[in-house]
Design a protein around this motif. Structure first.
Motif, short mmCIF file in Angstrom:
data_model
loop_
_atom_site.label_atom_id
_atom_site.label_comp_id
_atom_site.label_asym_id
_atom_site.label_seq_id
_atom_site.Cartn_x
_atom_site.Cartn_y
_atom_site.Cartn_z
N GLU A 54 -2.19 0.27 -14.44
CA GLU A 54 -0.58 0.27 -14.96
C GLU A 54 0.19 0.80 -13.90
O GLU A 54 1.38 0.48 -13.50
N LEU A 55 -0.26 1.70 -12.94
CA LEU A 55 0.71 2.35 -11.98
C LEU A 55 0.89 1.42 -10.91
O LEU A 55 1.97 1.09 -10.39
N VAL A 56 -0.27 0.47 -10.49
CA VAL A 56 0.03 -0.40 -9.49
C VAL A 56 0.71 -1.81 -9.72
O VAL A 56 1.38 -2.28 -9.14
N ALA A 75 0.86 -1.22 -0.20
CA ALA A 75 -0.06 -0.10 0.00
C ALA A 75 0.95 1.34 -0.12
O ALA A 75 0.48 2.33 -0.62
N THR A 76 1.90 1.30 0.79
CA THR A 76 2.88 2.47 0.77
C THR A 76 3.49 2.79 -0.58
O THR A 76 3.39 3.93 -1.13
N ALA A 77 3.89 1.68 -0.94
CA ALA A 77 4.62 1.85 -2.49
C ALA A 77 3.52 2.55 -3.57
O ALA A 77 3.76 3.38 -4.26
N ILE A 78 2.17 1.81 -3.34
CA ILE A 78 1.19 2.43 -4.54
C ILE A 78 1.03 3.72 -4.20
O ILE A 78 0.64 4.62 -5.05
N ALA A 79 0.72 4.24 -2.90
CA ALA A 79 0.29 5.53 -2.51
C ALA A 79 1.59 6.20 -3.03
O ALA A 79 1.00 7.54 -3.42
N ARG A 80 2.60 6.05 -2.49
CA ARG A 80 3.84 7.07 -3.06
C ARG A 80 3.80 7.16 -4.54
O ARG A 80 3.96 8.43 -5.02
N ALA A 81 3.82 6.26 -5.22
CA ALA A 81 3.63 6.29 -6.90
C ALA A 81 2.52 7.18 -7.31
O ALA A 81 2.72 7.92 -8.16
N LEU A 82 1.34 6.98 -6.59
CA LEU A 82 0.14 7.87 -7.01
C LEU A 82 0.38 9.18 -6.70
O LEU A 82 0.05 10.07 -7.68
N VAL A 133 -3.80 10.23 -11.92
CA VAL A 133 -4.60 9.24 -12.70
C VAL A 133 -6.08 9.46 -12.78
O VAL A 133 -6.66 10.01 -11.77
N ARG A 134 -6.71 9.32 -13.92
CA ARG A 134 -7.91 9.60 -14.03
C ARG A 134 -8.60 8.46 -14.77
O ARG A 134 -10.06 8.45 -14.83
N THR A 135 -7.99 7.53 -15.25
CA THR A 135 -8.63 6.32 -15.82
C THR A 135 -8.29 4.87 -15.04
O THR A 135 -7.20 4.93 -14.47
#
Length: 318
Positions: A192-194, A167-174, A184-186
């Motif tokens: 792809e980011l996740v 979760a932390t890595a995903i949030a950081r990338a977002l 991210v809008r779609t």
């Protein structure tokens, strides 16, 4: 967004098992708190006498449109549908002059038409706007939430509601993408980011599965809605009335299981040890899983759990 019926179909999970558990009096007043595409509602109506009544509820305007327009509309005079969350059940019943009901059915989670319509933004399998709202007329979309929330809050949502260890890595990338001017809008962008942020995943599971689940639950306040709906059931069921809940993942089922268990036992007030214990307000009746044939025919049923409880007469006004 398509507000009509649309081409998307839904296969009702645990159809006969749920309705068998729910309808114990053909003359009763029943509530389908999650109409969807009406599979449960139609079978309930087939079990009712001319005196029986069914109130359906759904927070998704597409579901209400399906019930009230087109060839699939329900014309049975014993049937009525409301556009609302099921947590508003007491107020909806009061408006119809109903104080107690014979049964409440809740089929928790997202329906196949919501998942399969890319415009709703629930699925990573097709590109569409990152919306995820069950009621797109209210609240904040997932994209809008991700455009304003800080990294710590996003990580908490993904971890708590998706049980996602990255979760932390995903949030950081977002947040990094947002700060770069490309929020991210779609659904495709989020997926792809996740996929880039999640290093390992269980075989056969898309890396974005847990993140999409978490955002959907958060955006729709699903667990809070469930808790409020269960409390409403306790308030509205008459003695002998049935609570029937179908859940699809552990977070939901844990809430249902705990709620039924907590009200299915006598409670001793430790502050008054010699006082008689408060008797139970529910009686646990059954726990049912889909059979092998149903899972083979509808893989989305594989995680479903149906729990049934019956209201006792404790705390019910005469």
């Amino acid at each position: 967004m398509n507000q009509g019926v649309g081409p998307w179909q839904h296969t009702t999970v645990l159809l006969n098992e749920a309705v068998d558990a729910l309808v114990h009096s053909p003359d009763g007043y029943y509530v389908d708190g999650t109409y969807g595409r009406g599979g449960h509602s139609r079978l309930i109506l087939s079990r009712l006498s001319a005196a029986g009544r069914l109130l359906a509820i759904d927070r998704d305007p597409d579901a209400v449109a399906h019930a009230t327009s087109g060839t699939a509309r329900v014309t049975d005079p014993r049937f009525h549908i409301e556009h609302a969350p099921y947590s508003e059940l007491p107020a909806l019943l009061a408006a119809r002059g109903v104080s107690r009901i014979d049964g409440l059915l809740l089929d928790i989670g997202v329906s196949s038409p919501q998942i399969d319509n890319p415009e709703r933004g629930f699925s990573f399998r097709a590109s569409g706007p990152l919306d995820m709202r069950m009621d797109p007329t209210r609240g904040e979309s997932a994209a809008d939430y991700l455009a304003r929330a800080d990294e710590r809050e996003i990580a908490s949502v993904i971890r708590d509601y998706g049980e996602e260890r990255f979760a932390t890595a995903i949030a950081r990338a977002l947040v990094a993408r947002r700060l770069a001017g490309r929020p991210v809008r779609t659904t495709e962008e989020l997926s792809e980011l996740v996929a880039q942020a999640v290093k390992t995943r269980e075989p056969g599971q898309n890396p974005a599965t847990r993140t999409f689940q978490a955002l959907r639950i958060f955006v729709n306040a699903e667990l809070t809605q469930l808790e409020q709906g269960l409390a409403a059931a306790l308030q509205c069921l008459k003695p002998g009335g049935r609570l029937v809940v179908i859940s699809f993942h552990s977070l939901e089922d844990r809430i249902v299981k705990t709620f039924i268990a907590s009200h299915s036992k006598t409670v001793v007030d430790r502050r008054a040890p010699f006082a008689p214990p408060a008797p139970m307000r529910l009686r646990a009746v059954a726990r049912v899983k889909p059979g092998a044939d149903e899972v083979a025919a509808n893989p989305r049923a594989r995680s479903a759990i149906l729990r049934v409880a019956e209201r006792t007469d404790v705390g019910v006004a005469a």
